[in-house]
Design a protein around this motif. Structure first.
Motif, short mmCIF file in Angstrom:
data_model
loop_
_atom_site.label_atom_id
_atom_site.label_comp_id
_atom_site.label_asym_id
_atom_site.label_seq_id
_atom_site.Cartn_x
_atom_site.Cartn_y
_atom_site.Cartn_z
N LEU A 1 -3.45 3.63 -2.37
CA LEU A 1 -3.40 2.74 -3.51
C LEU A 1 -2.89 1.40 -3.00
CD1 LEU A 1 -3.73 2.69 -6.59
CD2 LEU A 1 -1.42 3.59 -6.77
N GLN B 1 -4.48 -3.33 -8.75
CA GLN B 1 -4.29 -2.15 -7.92
C GLN B 1 -5.64 -1.45 -7.77
OE1 GLN B 1 -2.51 -2.23 -11.05
NE2 GLN B 1 -0.77 -3.32 -10.21
N LEU C 1 3.34 0.96 -8.79
CA LEU C 1 3.11 0.18 -7.58
C LEU C 1 3.18 -1.32 -7.87
CD1 LEU C 1 2.51 0.12 -4.55
CD2 LEU C 1 0.07 0.24 -5.12
N GLY C 2 2.65 -1.75 -9.00
CA GLY C 2 2.76 -3.16 -9.38
C GLY C 2 4.20 -3.58 -9.60
N CYS D 1 -2.02 -2.71 -3.84
CA CYS D 1 -1.70 -3.70 -4.87
C CYS D 1 -1.69 -5.09 -4.26
CB CYS D 1 -0.34 -3.38 -5.47
SG CYS D 1 0.17 -4.51 -6.78
N TRP E 1 5.63 -3.94 -6.16
CA TRP E 1 5.17 -5.18 -5.53
C TRP E 1 6.03 -6.34 -6.01
CZ3 TRP E 1 3.98 -10.11 -6.27
CH2 TRP E 1 3.28 -10.79 -5.28
N THR F 1 -0.37 3.40 -10.54
CA THR F 1 -0.79 1.99 -10.46
C THR F 1 0.26 1.09 -11.10
OG1 THR F 1 -2.12 2.06 -12.51
CG2 THR F 1 -3.26 2.55 -10.44
N GLU G 1 0.83 -1.21 0.00
CA GLU G 1 0.00 0.00 0.00
C GLU G 1 0.85 1.25 0.00
OE1 GLU G 1 -2.75 2.21 3.29
OE2 GLU G 1 -3.33 0.14 2.79
#
Length: 167
Positions: free
Chosen positions: A116, A145, A79-80, A118, A83, A76, A52
């Motif tokens: 946000l 996300q 963030l992926g 993920c 991750w 988004t 997050e």
């Protein structure tokens, strides 16, 4: 200052059994990807398979005073990537990650600071990624996300992230 065509040095892997320090990872990320410093990321935390970010709206405003879709889409996707990179690092892999496919669905305007989150699209996604890496030295994972402004789901995105072979 970053130069086009020159890779940024990788962050050393954490010690076995240790996790990345979120502040140190975000500082490295800001050096590696200069636009990160302009995204308004205020905090990062992991909870199980969820990663997050908490973000401020001000740096991401559009002409209407709400969240700029291009900025939100970039967040988004990034963030992926984070991750996947952090998952690899926790499992001792120092590999390159690239986004293979990304799509977003805008559901409501972003009118304030937001979070946000993920997560893997499928519960078995991380295990499948680990098996592919063991078998083929490369793999792929689908992530979702979701952007929340208070209790309102404003954006849902999906991305496929490819882990490249070592070398």
């Amino acid at each position: 200052m970053r130069e086009p065509g020159i890779s940024h040095p990788r962050l050393p892997l954490p010690s076995p059994g240790q996790e990345d320090d979120p502040a140190a990872f975000l500082a490295w990320l800001g050096e590696a990807i200069p636009m990160v410093g302009h995204l308004g990321i205020e905090a990062m935390q992991r909870d199980g398979d969820a990663l997050e970010w908490r973000l401020g709206l001000s740096p991401n405003l559009n002409d209407k005073g709400t969240g700029f879709g291009g900025s939100l889409a970039a967040q988004t996707t990034l963030l992926g990537w984070c991750w996947t990179t952090l998952w690899l690092r926790r499992h001792g892999f120092d590999r390159d990650v690239v986004v293979a496919k990304a799509e977003q669905r805008f559901l409501a305007p972003v009118t304030g600071n937001y979070r946000l989150v993920c997560t893997p699209e499928a519960e078995e996604g991380p295990a499948r990624l680990g098996a592919r890496l063991a078998q083929r030295g490369k793999g792929r994972i689908a992530l979702v996300q979701r952007l929340w402004c208070g209790e309102t789901l404003c954006l849902e995105a999906r991305g496929d992230y490819a882990v490249l072979p070592a070398g």
